[in-house]
Design an enzyme around this catalytic site. Sequence first.
Site, PDB file in Angstrom:
ATOM      1  N   GLY A  27       0.819  -1.211   0.000  1.00 51.53           N
ATOM      2  CA  GLY A  27       0.000   0.000   0.000  1.00 51.53           C
ATOM      3  C   GLY A  27       0.845   1.251   0.000  1.00 51.53           C
ATOM      4  O   GLY A  27       1.757   1.411  -0.820  1.00 51.53           O
ATOM      5  N   ASP A  33      -3.059  -3.177 -11.152  1.00 49.98           N
ATOM      6  CA  ASP A  33      -2.789  -3.674 -12.504  1.00 49.98           C
ATOM      7  C   ASP A  33      -1.752  -2.802 -13.204  1.00 49.98           C
ATOM      8  O   ASP A  33      -0.892  -3.307 -13.934  1.00 49.98           O
ATOM      9  CB  ASP A  33      -4.081  -3.704 -13.316  1.00 49.98           C
ATOM     10  CG  ASP A  33      -5.150  -4.571 -12.672  1.00 49.98           C
ATOM     11  OD1 ASP A  33      -4.794  -5.586 -12.039  1.00 49.98           O
ATOM     12  OD2 ASP A  33      -6.341  -4.214 -12.778  1.00 49.98           O
TER      13      ASP A  33
END
Length: 321
Positions: A234, A264
């Site tokens: 994160g 992605d």
Amino acid sequence: MVGVTDLVTFGETMLRLSPPRGERLETTETLGVQAGGAESNVAVGAARLGADAVWLSKLPESPLGRRIVGELRSHGVRTGVSWADPETSRLGTYYLEHGGEPRGTNVIYDRADAAITTVTPAELPTGALESAEYFHTTGITPALSDRAAETTTALLRAAGEAGATRSFDLNYRAKLWEPETARAAYEDLFEHVDTLFVPRRDAREVLGREGDAVEIAHGLASAFGFETVVVTRGTEGAVALRNGAIHEQGVFEADTVDAIGTGDAFVAGYLAKRIDGGGVADSLEWAAAAAALKRTVDGDLAVITPGDVETVVDGAGGINR
């Protein structure tokens, strides 16, 4: 699809339907329409960063199926599609309702009986696998149906036999299956995976791995024989383990317009740089830059260029401290 292919991806792509920001699905009179799917998102991101990318899937032979193909091709992705009878199969959709705190963003899936759930290897134009440098798929695809899971395994095996580096993004989705079921399916696939991307949270909650990101990477590499393990953290960035060496990468600051597809884009940036001959450290840096850029773009797709990535990398010095 003759000749050398840099990257082949396989998975489901849906239509994403979104009301304007600030409006609710139950009251909006308009919906924005875009393509969205983890593996096609990676193919688009990598293609826009210079890779020759092919996306394999199964779609209904309908205006909606053709919409998906047209949008992906517009970004330079070559498509290898098995076309299904629209009377017996459909295109999955998902509804995305953007909301600020405290409401948050909500996703509603409508993907039952999608064409991808019946896909078999024999239906797909898999010739590109024979000369592919990389093959990529995610943990979303085997969750869709037993048939999709079997085909995922078969394509990973075929890619390995052809000499491709096989990358797999865990991409766990709680709305698709329970952690215990997912873990068993993932671990069955891992023998066919060379490079694993996994969020630290999912490594803990789905794979049952303890420790910090470095310990998780070492543990997974030791248990399953991965050549490379990339653990994302994160806002704390990412860690990659390859050949016993650890590489760390922070995040680049970004104004978030749309966070969907950030992971992605990270994978796309990493693979595109590796395909271009970059080392793990440089590839992680490109991954982080691509992810940051994606957050500034509405929709699932990372509509970015190599110049965009280079500007971020050169301008921010590599790590947000």
